[in-house]
Motif scaffolding. Structure first.
Motif, PDB file in Angstrom:
ATOM      1  N   ILE A   1     -11.610  -6.155  -6.466  1.00  0.00           N
ATOM      2  CA  ILE A   1     -11.503  -5.829  -5.040  1.00  0.00           C
ATOM      3  C   ILE A   1     -10.082  -5.379  -4.731  1.00  0.00           C
ATOM      4  CG2 ILE A   1     -11.612  -6.765  -2.694  1.00  0.00           C
ATOM      5  CD1 ILE A   1     -13.718  -8.743  -3.755  1.00  0.00           C
TER       6      ILE A   1
ATOM      7  N   ALA B   1      -8.045  -4.499  -1.173  1.00  0.00           N
ATOM      8  CA  ALA B   1      -8.111  -4.499   0.289  1.00  0.00           C
ATOM      9  C   ALA B   1      -6.686  -4.542   0.830  1.00  0.00           C
ATOM     10  CB  ALA B   1      -8.914  -5.687   0.788  1.00  0.00           C
TER      11      ALA B   1
ATOM     12  N   SER C   1       0.812  -1.213   0.000  1.00  0.00           N
ATOM     13  CA  SER C   1       0.000   0.000   0.000  1.00  0.00           C
ATOM     14  C   SER C   1       0.848   1.266   0.000  1.00  0.00           C
ATOM     15  CB  SER C   1      -0.972  -0.001   1.182  1.00  0.00           C
ATOM     16  OG  SER C   1      -0.278  -0.237   2.382  1.00  0.00           O
TER      17      SER C   1
ATOM     18  N   HIS D   1      -5.006  -7.138  -4.287  1.00  0.00           N
ATOM     19  CA  HIS D   1      -5.817  -6.683  -5.417  1.00  0.00           C
ATOM     20  C   HIS D   1      -6.270  -7.925  -6.160  1.00  0.00           C
ATOM     21  CE1 HIS D   1      -4.702  -2.413  -5.061  1.00  0.00           C
ATOM     22  NE2 HIS D   1      -3.601  -2.916  -4.535  1.00  0.00           N
TER      23      HIS D   1
END
Length: 111
Positions: free
Chosen positions: A65, A67, A41, A71
């Motif tokens: 998605i 999160a 991230s 990915h």
């Protein structure tokens, strides 16, 4: 007189790097399949998905998605039309990274 408007140092941004790349998959027609990759991230990247070089469009059959570092694309009730090369591209100010995989869908009525 000292200039008090010195700019704070900007955080350095690194080129995105996938810590887990997409893997080729094979699934029987009618089953669900997930294609997943991991991107830290801290890469602060824009992520785009492609199917055979065409931007992926979400619908009732396919969801994207993101999160944390994960990915993924979930394909529900896979059909032979889902068979393709899927690619994920992560881009930020420092550059971009990409990886791809091939999804094979085995039809029920193969000769």
């Amino acid at each position: 007189m000292a200039d008090s408007t010195e700019a704070a140092p900007k955080p350095t941004i690194s080129v995105p790097v996938f810590t887990q790349e997409l893997q080729d998959k094979e699934v029987k027609e009618g089953l669900n399949v997930t294609l997943d990759a991991k991107l830290p991230s801290e890469s602060v990247a824009e992520v785009k998905w492609f199917k055979d070089s065409v931007p992926l469009v979400e619908d009732h059959h396919l969801t994207v998605i993101a999160a944390g570092d994960l990915h993924c694309v979930n394909i529900f009730n896979a059909t032979v039309e889902d068979e393709a090369v899927y690619k994920i591209v992560a881009t930020n100010a420092a550059g971009s990274a990409e990886c791809d995989c091939e999804l094979l869908v085995e039809g029920w009525y193969q000769v």
